[in-house]
Design a protein around this motif. Structure first.
Motif, mmCIF file in Angstrom:
data_model
loop_
_atom_site.group_PDB
_atom_site.id
_atom_site.type_symbol
_atom_site.label_atom_id
_atom_site.label_comp_id
_atom_site.label_asym_id
_atom_site.label_seq_id
_atom_site.Cartn_x
_atom_site.Cartn_y
_atom_site.Cartn_z
ATOM 1 N N THR A 2 0.848 -1.208 0.000
ATOM 2 C CA THR A 2 0.000 0.000 0.000
ATOM 3 C C THR A 2 0.874 1.245 0.000
ATOM 4 O O THR A 2 1.707 1.445 0.882
ATOM 5 N N PHE A 28 1.963 2.491 6.531
ATOM 6 C CA PHE A 28 1.989 2.125 5.110
ATOM 7 C C PHE A 28 3.393 1.732 4.677
ATOM 8 O O PHE A 28 4.372 2.244 5.223
ATOM 9 N N THR A 83 -2.826 4.572 -3.272
ATOM 10 C CA THR A 83 -4.254 4.268 -3.161
ATOM 11 C C THR A 83 -4.851 4.935 -1.916
ATOM 12 O O THR A 83 -6.041 4.823 -1.653
ATOM 13 N N VAL A 84 -3.989 5.603 -1.143
ATOM 14 C CA VAL A 84 -4.435 6.274 0.080
ATOM 15 C C VAL A 84 -3.908 7.705 0.078
ATOM 16 O O VAL A 84 -2.755 7.942 -0.278
#
Ligand code: ADP
Length: 161
Positions: A2, A28, A83-84
């Motif tokens: 991630t 992350f 994605t974050v």
């Protein structure tokens, strides 16, 4: 893996930002710090100065990298495969604006999730603009506890202390 993106102006980076970065880096695998090139506000530092100050502040974190960007934050997130989106939330000042921005970002890109970390108690009232205001008005001792030492030097060079 991630990948998270922490975007901001960082004009200059403060211990409040660094608190969020340290915490996000442990959540992350890779944290990209996006230094926004042209925010719609007056800047005291150039983009390369803001990137340099940030890079010096995070060089102890092996899974963090610092990159400048321009244009839509969401497009940059796609570019770095994040994605974050990480954002920091201070008690009173941030919620409405951040909520609005996260809804807009969601509308543009459903594949990117915004994650908010609450600002730590000691940094609730710290912003880059207030820091510069206090420094300029003679509170140089006060600001020493709010930014890394190299940022103090950078503020001195700009006659902001
Ligand atoms: P922007 O121009 O996007 O508001 P900033 O550099 O001011 O950029 O802030 C970047 C992010 O860091 C934002 O999510 C902001 O809410 C957060 N932030 C700013 N100051 C603090 C602080 N003292 N503690 C926690 N988060 C903060």
């Amino acid at each position: 893996m991630t990948i998270a993106l922490y975007p901001g102006s960082f004009d200059p980076v403060t211990n409040g930002h660094l608190d969020i970065i340290n915490r996000a880096a442990s959540l992350f695998e890779l944290l990209v710090i996006g230094v926004y090139d042209t925010p719609p506000k007056y800047l005291s530092f150039t983009t390369s100065e803001r990137v340099d100050m940030m890079a010096k502040s995070v060089n102890h974190l092996s899974n963090v990298k610092v990159v400048s960007y321009t244009g839509l934050t969401i497009s940059f997130a796609h570019q770095v495969k994040a994605t974050v989106l990480v954002r920091g939330l201070r008690m009173s000042s941030d919620f409405e604006r951040e909520f609005e921005m996260s809804l807009m970002n969601k509308k543009i890109a459903q594949d990117i999730e915004s994650v908010f970390l609450m600002a730590s108690l000691e940094y609730q009232f710290l912003s880059s603009s207030l820091l510069k205001e206090v420094a300029t008005l003679g509170g140089s001792q006060m600001v020493k506890s709010l930014v890394p030492p190299h940022v103090i030097e950078a503020l001195k060079k700009k006659n902001l202390i």
